[in-house]
Design an enzyme around this catalytic site. Structure first.
Site, PDB file in Angstrom:
ATOM      1  N   LYS A  22       0.982  -1.340   0.096  1.00  0.00           N
ATOM      2  CA  LYS A  22       0.136   0.007   0.046  1.00  0.00           C
ATOM      3  C   LYS A  22       0.809   1.182  -0.025  1.00  0.00           C
ATOM      4  O   LYS A  22       0.655   2.360  -0.833  1.00  0.00           O
ATOM      5  CB  LYS A  22      -0.918  -0.044   1.283  1.00  0.00           C
ATOM      6  N   ASN A  23       1.791   1.156   0.923  1.00  0.00           N
ATOM      7  CA  ASN A  23       2.472   2.597   1.218  1.00  0.00           C
ATOM      8  C   ASN A  23       3.544   2.777  -0.327  1.00  0.00           C
ATOM      9  O   ASN A  23       4.308   3.944  -0.087  1.00  0.00           O
ATOM     10  CB  ASN A  23       3.371   2.532   2.377  1.00  0.00           C
ATOM     11  N   ARG A  91      -4.678  11.049   4.489  1.00  0.00           N
ATOM     12  CA  ARG A  91      -3.547  11.673   4.693  1.00  0.00           C
ATOM     13  C   ARG A  91      -2.295  11.282   3.531  1.00  0.00           C
ATOM     14  O   ARG A  91      -1.560  12.277   3.293  1.00  0.00           O
ATOM     15  CB  ARG A  91      -2.932  11.220   6.115  1.00  0.00           C
ATOM     16  N   CYS A 115      -3.940  13.075  12.638  1.00  0.00           N
ATOM     17  CA  CYS A 115      -4.534  11.945  12.800  1.00  0.00           C
ATOM     18  C   CYS A 115      -4.606  11.188  14.165  1.00  0.00           C
ATOM     19  O   CYS A 115      -3.878  11.704  14.861  1.00  0.00           O
ATOM     20  CB  CYS A 115      -4.591  11.022  11.607  1.00  0.00           C
ATOM     21  N   ARG A 120       1.232  14.744  12.718  1.00  0.00           N
ATOM     22  CA  ARG A 120       1.689  14.740  11.416  1.00  0.00           C
ATOM     23  C   ARG A 120       1.493  16.113  10.618  1.00  0.00           C
ATOM     24  O   ARG A 120       0.815  16.332   9.588  1.00  0.00           O
ATOM     25  CB  ARG A 120       0.583  13.744  10.709  1.00  0.00           C
ATOM     26  N   PRO A 121       2.592  16.816  10.890  1.00  0.00           N
ATOM     27  CA  PRO A 121       2.790  17.891  10.240  1.00  0.00           C
ATOM     28  C   PRO A 121       3.397  17.853   8.731  1.00  0.00           C
ATOM     29  O   PRO A 121       3.962  16.764   8.506  1.00  0.00           O
ATOM     30  CB  PRO A 121       3.786  18.848  10.998  1.00  0.00           C
ATOM     31  N   ILE A 122       3.372  19.060   7.814  1.00  0.00           N
ATOM     32  CA  ILE A 122       3.997  18.801   6.639  1.00  0.00           C
ATOM     33  C   ILE A 122       5.024  19.869   6.356  1.00  0.00           C
ATOM     34  O   ILE A 122       5.466  20.109   5.177  1.00  0.00           O
ATOM     35  CB  ILE A 122       2.879  18.716   5.660  1.00  0.00           C
ATOM     36  N   ASP A 123       5.635  20.234   7.379  1.00  0.00           N
ATOM     37  CA  ASP A 123       6.718  21.317   7.450  1.00  0.00           C
ATOM     38  C   ASP A 123       7.907  20.860   6.548  1.00  0.00           C
ATOM     39  O   ASP A 123       8.251  21.663   5.553  1.00  0.00           O
ATOM     40  CB  ASP A 123       7.067  21.680   8.508  1.00  0.00           C
ATOM     41  N   LEU A 124       8.170  19.755   6.475  1.00  0.00           N
ATOM     42  CA  LEU A 124       9.473  19.337   5.672  1.00  0.00           C
ATOM     43  C   LEU A 124       9.167  19.203   4.386  1.00  0.00           C
ATOM     44  O   LEU A 124       9.837  19.469   3.311  1.00  0.00           O
ATOM     45  CB  LEU A 124       9.581  17.836   6.267  1.00  0.00           C
ATOM     46  N   ASP A 306       4.991   0.895  11.914  1.00  0.00           N
ATOM     47  CA  ASP A 306       3.785   0.138  11.300  1.00  0.00           C
ATOM     48  C   ASP A 306       3.686  -1.174  11.794  1.00  0.00           C
ATOM     49  O   ASP A 306       2.566  -2.142  11.293  1.00  0.00           O
ATOM     50  CB  ASP A 306       3.702   0.203   9.687  1.00  0.00           C
ATOM     51  N   ILE A 328       8.424   7.200  16.377  1.00  0.00           N
ATOM     52  CA  ILE A 328       8.139   7.925  15.149  1.00  0.00           C
ATOM     53  C   ILE A 328       6.740   8.841  15.311  1.00  0.00           C
ATOM     54  O   ILE A 328       6.741  10.077  15.070  1.00  0.00           O
ATOM     55  CB  ILE A 328       7.733   6.920  14.024  1.00  0.00           C
ATOM     56  N   ARG A 398      -8.333  -0.358   5.013  1.00  0.00           N
ATOM     57  CA  ARG A 398      -7.567   0.519   3.981  1.00  0.00           C
ATOM     58  C   ARG A 398      -6.183  -0.022   3.595  1.00  0.00           C
ATOM     59  O   ARG A 398      -5.594   0.307   2.690  1.00  0.00           O
ATOM     60  CB  ARG A 398      -7.359   1.864   5.188  1.00  0.00           C
TER      61      ARG A 398
END
Ligand code: EPU
Length: 420
Positions: A22-23, A91, A115, A120-124, A306, A328, A398
């Protein structure tokens, strides 16, 4: 809502084929936006997240079809603005940002929220796009990025807890069409990133060093259509390996990559699980006495976050204390309280869960909170005496292809029903 009803206490026995990852497939599907030519992706798992990504691609104007594990995408004419409500629901869809920007010169994508497993930031992601000379704004719930021409650069993508997987995916995808050379330092090394790089290279991208912390991408003018076979899902493999050990079963996992599972296999060995790894198969042998282990989750090649919940379920069987530290995501222990309903003794101390294993477990009604928490509850249900009902199984759907069927084929008494 669907539920799993499990009658535990049966050792799993037989063979199970591991599905595509999936990932790996989610960013690969996003990468199809980089070309106006058709792409074909094979070994695509039949998962709700995959179909959701298909809806997102369609909403952008691409065609998307799924048949027997094969996806055909044609992003001939696409728009740069994604559907707000659709994108914010998954996400993983953040990885359309880089390809849309590179292809269209701008992108508008809803800002993903936090979540259940953390903020779960997206700054990077945004740091990387800015470094590629994009203008970045967050307005009315959208991330708006714009650049007439992306420019190659050197960017360090390490964060608070190390590299970012989808952040690396976004920047490498954007960099494929940038002018000049981009060097990503502290790039994620996960096999899913390497798989994405293989797909991008098949599309005509120039990428070196995927799978190492320093990746070099030399921009090209255009990418073309390509075909690709997705790698096996290492987390699904870890989940079935742990389920086999947890039920003292004997299960052969087929069509997998043992080399992607080194940290998990090392921990299972330390826990007393016996196995034979040969080529693309892994046989978990019965008879091992499960011992407590301590583990910390880490970026690849370390123990994957995971598979943390699933290992916690296995540790319920190990007499003594195990310490499981989540490095993580800050709140990825939602399964601990649900496992407690089955009789587990787990104390949470900061980022660590202290598991006192060896307690008798008995079936109960429990609720899945996220994908991997669901897998842990199913494994625990298989270990329990009596009947366990795992509610909110949509989380599991999912990311696990027909898990109920696969488990039944191994002899488990698992039924899918409706929540009452
Ligand atoms: N982070 C930042 N800033 C960023 C991005 C990430 O601080 O801009 C932090 C996160 O908060 C987290 C850490 O970096 O603490 C790692 O997050 P990462 O970005 O690597 O996670 P992701 O790319 O959003 C993918 C998988 C997750 C998996 C993680 C870690 C997909 C679709 N998702 O998420 O998978 O847990 O990498 O390996 O690939 C799952 O399959 O159940 C799942 C949650």
């Amino acid at each position: 809502m669907d539920t799993f009803i499990i009658k535990g206490g049966v050792p799993l026995y037989g063979e199970v084929a591991i599905s595509g990852a999936k990932n790996a497939v989610l960013p690969i599907l996003a990468a199809t936006l980089l070309t106006s030519e058709p792409c074909v992706i094979r070994r695509v798992p039949n998962l709700s997240d995959v179909h959701f990504m298909g809806r997102i691609l369609r909403s952008l104007g691409a065609s998307f079809s799924y048949e027997n594990g094969m996806v055909a995408v044609h992003a001939n004419r696409i728009k740069a603005r994604g559907d707000y409500d659709l994108i914010r629901k998954m996400r993983g869809s953040i990885c359309i940002l880089g390809p849309l920007l590179a292809r269209k010169g701008k992108a508008n994508v809803s800002m993903p929220g936090g979540c259940i497993i953390g903020t779960r930031p997206i700054d990077l992601h945004l740091k990387g796009l800015k470094a590629l000379s994009a203008e970045v704004k967050v307005r009315e719930g959208y991330v708006q990025v714009e650049a007439k021409q992306l420019k190659g650069t050197e960017v360090f993508l390490g964060g608070r807890v190390g590299p970012t997987v989808l952040g690396t995916a976004n920047i490498m995808m954007a960099a494929t069409l940038a002018e000049g050379v981009t060097i990503i330092e502290s790039a994620a090394c996960e096999p899913e990133i390497v798989d994405l790089a293989h797909f991008l290279i098949a599309m005509g991208a120039k990428i070196q060093g995927a799978g190492t912390p320093r990746m070099t991408i030399t921009g090209v003018n255009k990418l073309h259509g390509a075909e690709h076979d997705v790698i096996p899902d290492r987390i699904e493999a870890a989940t079935y390996a742990i389920a086999a050990a947890a039920t003292n079963g004997e299960v052969t996992l087929k069509d997998m990559r043992c080399d992607h599972l080194a940290a998990v296999l090392d921990k299972l060995k330390e826990a007393g699980v016996q196995f034979e790894a040969k080529g693309t198969s892994l046989k978990i042998l019965s008879g091992g006495n499960i011992q407590p282990v301590d583990v910390s989750t880490q970026p690849y090649t370390g123990f994957p976050t995971d598979a943390q919940a699933q290992l916690m379920a296995l540790m319920l069987k190990a007499p003594g204390l195990s310490i499981i530290t989540e490095r993580i995501f800050e709140s990825r222990f939602m399964h601990a309280n649900e496992l407690a309903r089955l009789g587990a003794d787990i104390a949470i101390e900061g980022p660590s869960a202290i598991v006192r294993g060896g307690m008798p477990l008995s079936g109960a009604k429990v609720m899945a909170s996220d994908l991997r928490a669901s897998a842990a509850l199913v494994i625990a249900g298989l270990m329990c005496e009596g009947r366990t009902q795992v509610n909110r199984i949509y989380h599991l759907d999912r990311g696990y292809e027909v898990m109920d069927k696969k488990l039944r084929s191994l002899g488990a008494r698992v039924k899918r029903g409706k929540e009452s």
